[in-house]
Structure formats: C-alpha cells, structure tokens
Design an enzyme around this catalytic site. Structure first.
Site, short mmCIF file in Angstrom:
data_model
loop_
_atom_site.label_atom_id
_atom_site.label_comp_id
_atom_site.label_asym_id
_atom_site.label_seq_id
_atom_site.Cartn_x
_atom_site.Cartn_y
_atom_site.Cartn_z
CB CYS A 150 -0.89 -0.01 1.23
SG CYS A 150 -1.84 1.53 1.44
CB SER A 209 -8.26 -8.03 9.45
OG SER A 209 -8.51 -6.66 9.19
CB CYS A 261 -4.31 4.33 6.27
SG CYS A 261 -5.78 3.30 6.22
CG ASN A 270 -8.71 -2.80 9.03
OD1 ASN A 270 -9.91 -2.69 8.78
ND2 ASN A 270 -7.91 -3.57 8.30
CD GLU A 293 1.39 -1.04 8.41
OE1 GLU A 293 1.63 0.13 8.76
OE2 GLU A 293 0.23 -1.48 8.28
#
Length: 333
Positions: A118, A244, A216, A246, A148
């Site tokens: 991303c 995940s 983000c 988020n 990440e």
C-alpha cells in the site's frame, strides 16, 4: 482522498429499552475495501491474467479469509518466505509491505517481483529511512509480529524500537531525548495510538510527530463511522478476519463508543442468532480488506430475522484510487 462531514448523521434516536421500536440496521459508510487493498487484490488478479497460474504471493495479499481462499482457487500459491518460491518465478509482495532483507532474498533467487505494498505503508517506510539517516531514535507504535511492523522496522532496525501499546512505554529507552520521533502501524486504533503517544510524550517531552498522519485515512474513517452509530446499537457486527488488525480494532472501538455488544465474523454463517435476542438496533460495518459481498450476506441474514430496515450512517466520502504497480499498468488497456 476523503471528505469528512459533520457527525450529525441523521440517526433517529430510539428510547432506551423501547421494546416496541422497529428492528433496524445501522450500516456504516465508509466500510470495506480501502484504496490500498483494492490495488493489492487487483494486482494479483492482473498478474494472473498476464502471466497465468501459478502466481506466488508472500504472506496473505490482504488479511481476509474469503479473498485469500478465492485467489488460491484461481491458482495463487501463498508462501511465508521467498525461499519457498522456485528460482526465477514471479512473486507478489503483499499490501503490508516487506523489509529490504526480503527484497534482497528475492534478488538472490532471481525472482521476478511485483510489489503490492500500500502506498500509505510505503510512506511510513520512507519516513523510517529518512529519520534513521538523521540518526533519530524511532519509536514505532504497532503490534509485535504484524507483517507491516516487521517491514517498517526492517528499514532501519538499529534505530527502531517497537512500542506495542501504552503499557510498553515504560520499557522504552532512547539515546538522545532531543532526537526522538514516533511512527505507527497504519491500521491501529486512533484513540489507543494517541494514548500511547501521550504517555511517550510524558517521558520524552521533545518527542516529534510524524510529518503526516501514519494511521491511514480508511482506518480512521471506519472507526469514526462506528463511533457515530455505536451508542445507538444493541449489537455491532464487524465483518472481517481475526488476523486483520483494523477489523479487530473496529470491535474494540464499537464497545468503547457505547455499543452493548460487538462481534467479529468472517461470514454471515458465523453470526450466532442468539446475539439477536432482545436486540432492536444492529450496527454493521466491515474492515478495510473485506469485499462487499460478505456484508451483503450479513444483511440478508439480518433481514431474515426481521431487521429489514437499513439506515446508512455516512461520516465521510472516499474517492482515493491508487494506480497499479508499473509492471501491470499496461494490462489495464
């Protein structure tokens, strides 16, 4: 990118305990795919079209079971490390980003690479490199073991310390309190991140902020929408996978913001109908790596149980689109 609107989002308030109130669904907008996830999934799909199966992908392209299983059925082979990819083959790097060491490992095996990181994650990588060059101590707020975080820390391992939440602040040490900056994983809870930053700043008053927000826009927008509807919800259902970050954060945000209950599900079949007992208002949202078809499945199940009224709760409009990696742009013609 996104245009925020006031949080007076037109939710008709129901009286607490009103058993005669109609059953309804508050549907968060925005929800689901962000620009980075959309780009990453399309990258793999276009690579399949251009090169044919099999296509190798390091780690999950995005953290969603349905997406991964669907791509696997089309001939994608997911691997943990580049040494599992045959020499000279094509490998796609996931949306979460990779460290320079992974790029070097791929080069040593003569792998053809397509980087689906991303662009907002890439921005954090660039910040880490910049501040490492200037000899800062970099306090990276994020979850240990997350792909990440591993990729970002790998850009400057001698300068980066991971800070996994507010409770980890006391273990931080720095060389020079005048040269300290914080960066963050892009998918964190905004509120918890700022709690961590505030505690860091109590210890290091000259702590510098990133040049621009690291969390983000999509993560922030989805949390804002949940905060707007949660106080009205007897139950919030978040569609998303357990790996995940988020999506997990959305459950936490819903509960903190006043929802009486909140659950994470990958598919409609995972909804326990017992959760609906005595419930009049259900909030529904989805993580940034979730295709809309999975949300539609949950709405259909709720409609079967009397929750036919769906009220959108819109707190932002998102228009950002990222171009595909250069290796695939010609394939769009």
């Amino acid at each position: 990118m996104s245009s925020a609107i006031p949080l007076n989002v037109g939710i008709v308030r129901s009286a607490a305990g009103d058993v005669d109130a109609p059953k309804r669904v508050l549907l968060a907008e925005p929800r689901g795919y962000c620009a980075g996830v959309d780009r990453a999934v399309e990258t793999v799909e276009k690579a399949l079209e251009k090169h044919g199966a099999p296509i190798y992908v390091r780690k999950e392209i995005v953290h969603n079971r349905h997406v991964v299983e669907t791509l696997r059925e089309r001939g994608v082979i997911f691997v943990d490390e580049t040494d599992e990819v045959p020499e000279g083959a094509l490998v796609v790097f996931s949306a979460h980003g990779v460290s320079p060491a992974v790029h070097e490992s791929a080069a040593e095996r003569n792998l053809h690479t397509i980087d689906a990181t991303c662009p907002l994650v890439t921005k954090v990588h660039q910040e880490a490199k910049r501040f490492a060059r200037d000899d800062f101590d970099i306090l990276l707020i994020g979850h240990e073991g997350h792909e990440e975080v591993e990729g970002t820390a790998g850009e400057a391992p001698e300068h980066v310390q991971l800070v996994d939440g507010p409770d980890a602040v006391d273990q931080v040490t720095v060389r020079d309190e005048n040269k300290v900056i914080w960066l963050s994983q892009t998918t964190l809870s905004v509120d918890e991140t700022m709690e961590t930053v505030n505690r860091l700043r109590q210890r290091f008053p000259k702590l510098q902020d990133p040049p621009s927000d690291d969390i983000c826009y999509a993560t922030s927008n989805r949390q804002t929408a949940v905060k707007a509807m949660a106080p009205e919800c007897d139950l919030v259902i978040v569609v998303g996978s357990r790996n995940s970050s988020n999506s997990v954060r959305l459950v936490e945000v819903a509960l903190t913001a006043g929802a009486r209950a909140a659950h994470l599900v990958d598919f409609a079949r995972e909804v326990d109908t017992a959760w609906l007992d005595g419930v009049r208002t259900v909030g529904v949202t989805s993580g940034a790596s979730v295709p809309e078809i999975l949300v539609e499945g949950v709405l259909e199940l709720l409609a079967e149980h009397g929750f036919g009224e769906v009220v959108p709760v819109t707190t932002a409009n998102e228009t950002l689109v990222f171009s595909l990696p250069r290796e695939l742009r010609a394939a769009r013609a």
